[in-house]
Design an enzyme around this catalytic site. Structure first.
Site, PDB file in Angstrom:
ATOM      1  N   TYR A   1       4.098   6.237  -2.342  1.00 47.56           N
ATOM      2  CA  TYR A   1       3.464   7.507  -1.950  1.00 47.56           C
ATOM      3  C   TYR A   1       3.909   7.922  -0.562  1.00 47.56           C
ATOM      4  O   TYR A   1       4.413   9.041  -0.366  1.00 47.56           O
ATOM      5  CB  TYR A   1       1.929   7.375  -1.993  1.00 47.56           C
ATOM      6  CG  TYR A   1       1.204   8.484  -1.247  1.00 47.56           C
ATOM      7  CD1 TYR A   1       1.268   9.804  -1.692  1.00 47.56           C
ATOM      8  CD2 TYR A   1       0.467   8.211  -0.085  1.00 47.56           C
ATOM      9  CE1 TYR A   1       0.612  10.832  -1.003  1.00 47.56           C
ATOM     10  CE2 TYR A   1      -0.194   9.228   0.605  1.00 47.56           C
ATOM     11  CZ  TYR A   1      -0.112  10.537   0.146  1.00 47.56           C
ATOM     12  OH  TYR A   1      -0.744  11.546   0.831  1.00 47.56           O
TER      13      TYR A   1
ATOM     14  N   LYS B   1       6.213  11.137   0.727  1.00 42.57           N
ATOM     15  CA  LYS B   1       5.729  12.148   1.679  1.00 42.57           C
ATOM     16  C   LYS B   1       6.669  12.194   2.890  1.00 42.57           C
ATOM     17  O   LYS B   1       6.987  13.275   3.414  1.00 42.57           O
ATOM     18  CB  LYS B   1       4.299  11.843   2.129  1.00 42.57           C
ATOM     19  CG  LYS B   1       3.240  12.017   1.066  1.00 42.57           C
ATOM     20  CD  LYS B   1       3.082  13.440   0.534  1.00 42.57           C
ATOM     21  CE  LYS B   1       2.538  14.401   1.561  1.00 42.57           C
ATOM     22  NZ  LYS B   1       2.259  15.735   0.965  1.00 42.57           N
TER      23      LYS B   1
END
Ligand code: NAD
Ligand code: TYD
Length: 366
Positions: free
Chosen positions: A160, A164
């Site tokens: 994740y 990002k």
């Protein structure tokens, strides 16, 4: 008057941002683009759906042609990009969707914005591409490390946070190379209404009401820096109004908590609500608090998350000084509002918890 395209506006923070924005800037036009994944819920936008200045579009941020059409047809001047796969645990078991949405999706938005705003006959003056990012891109801190500043080197640890971080870099590059007017905000953990009950705070509240285990990963001493979701919306507002193009702004509330302490605090708050409001025992008969029993006994230590970051903490000095940012909500008031919201909105969380979410949970804990 601004014309906003809000991606991911049917998700937790996006929906709260739309409510905040439309209440404060009622003449602005707001178009929400959302793919309605398991985390997106059109009901999150019920309170604005009939407003003449609001439009909902069901679609994917990877669809560059659709984005270009929306930017042109709605004369969008401000794109606020929330859409993402956002749950670290899901990124560990299935990173593909994170690469697709968080990296390719952001890239598709940047390409569309460049084409419509910069490559036409004239550059759209005053356009803005605001990218909503996270403190998790900075990696992990030891208990004594100073908090993350905007100059902390990126060191993402989960699929994740890596996805990002990649999207943050693309946004930066589109400013540096092509002159797209971008800003990025890196915010700490949010909590509040419409938070999907796979994340720690809403999971604990709803599990207490269902009388199911409160899973604590590892030793429960991991630290997160919690911010009430409306204060995130307020921070983005200030960045959009007064932030300098090309800059990153940290947003946080200086509010670090160990996971185990958050869970114990919520347990006590729910118990207090059951004492104050006798109806709750009828509405949630399974809850220990309905029988005046100790809720903390539901705490169950489980296997730690792979690669679990130990501590996040935001140093928001730049945002505080440059934009006069100060969160409006204290943790005490914010968490009390949040518990009250979940107690009053059972229909919402019951409906988002059936279907794919339940299947996923079953797979995780089987
Ligand atoms: P969320 O998972 O609740 O919502 C994400 C929304 O994006 C959903 O409505 C979903 O349907 C939509 N979406 C997902 N993939 C899409 C796609 N391909 N095309 C269009 N829409 C798509 O997430 P959230 O917690 O509201 O987070 C919003 C943003 O804020 C994310 O970018 C996240 O990285 C960032 N952020 C979150 C936190 C936090 O504590 N939740 C903290 C800092 C930053
Ligand atoms: P989460 O809400 O998933 O946010 P993030 O991983 O983005 O910080 O988790 C917050 C913290 O709580 C994190 O340290 C993991 C931990 N956690 C648990 O201990 N148990 C749980 O069931 C969940 C969902 C999270």
């Amino acid at each position: 008057m601004k014309k906003l395209l809000v991606t991911g506006g049917a998700g937790f923070i996006g929906a709260n941002f739309v409510h905040y924005w439309m209440a404060k800037y009622s003449a602005d036009k707001v178009v929400v683009l959302d793919a309605l994944t398991y985390a997106g819920n059109i009901a999150n936008l019920d309170s604005v759906k009939d407003d003449a200045n609001f439009t909902f579009v069901h679609g994917n941020i990877c669809d560059q042609a659709l984005i270009e059409t929306l930017l042109v047809e709605h004369s969008i001047d401000t794109l606020v990009h929330f859409a993402a796969e956002s749950h670290v645990d899901r990124s560990i078991t299935g990173p593909d969707a994170f690469i697709e949405t968080n990296i390719i999706g952001t890239y598709s938005l940047l390409k569309a914005a460049k084409k419509v705003w910069l490559d036409g006959d004239s550059i759209l003056a005053g356009h803005r591409f605001h990218h909503v990012s996270t403190d998790e891109v900075y990696g992990t801190l030891s208990p004594t490390d100073p908090a993350f500043t905007e100059d902390t080197a990126y060191a993402p640890n989960s699929p994740y946070s890596a996805s990002k971080a990649a999207s943050d870099h693309l946004v930066r590059a589109y400013h540096h190379t092509y002159g797209l007017n971008v800003t990025t905000s890196n915010c700490s953990n949010n909590y509040g209404p419409f938070h999907f009950p796979e994340k720690l705070i809403p999971l604990v509240i709803t599990n207490i009401l269902h009388d199911t285990a409160l899973p604590i990963y590892g030793d429960g001493q991991q630290i997160r820096d919690w911010l009430y979701v409306e204060d995130h919306a307020y921070g983005i507002d200030l960045v959009l109004q007064d932030g300098r193009v090309g800059e990153n702004y940290n947003i946080g509330g200086d509010n670090e908590w160990a996971n185990i302490d958050i869970v114990k605090t919520i347990s006590k708050l729910v118990e207090q609500e059951f004492i104050k409001n006798k109806d709750l025992a009828t509405r949630f008969p399974a809850a220990k608090a309905a029988r005046a029993q100790n809720t903390e006994s539901l705490i169950t230590y489980v296997k730690d998350r792979l690669g679990h970051d130990r501590r996040y903490a935001i140093d928001a000095t730049k945002t505080n000084n440059e934009l006069s940012y100060k969160p409006k909500e204290s943790f005490e008031t914010g968490i009390a509002k949040t518990v009250a919201w979940y107690l009053n909105n059972e229909a919402w969380w019951q409906s988002v918890m059936d279907g794919s979410y339940q299947n996923w949970i079953a797979e995780q804990y089987s």
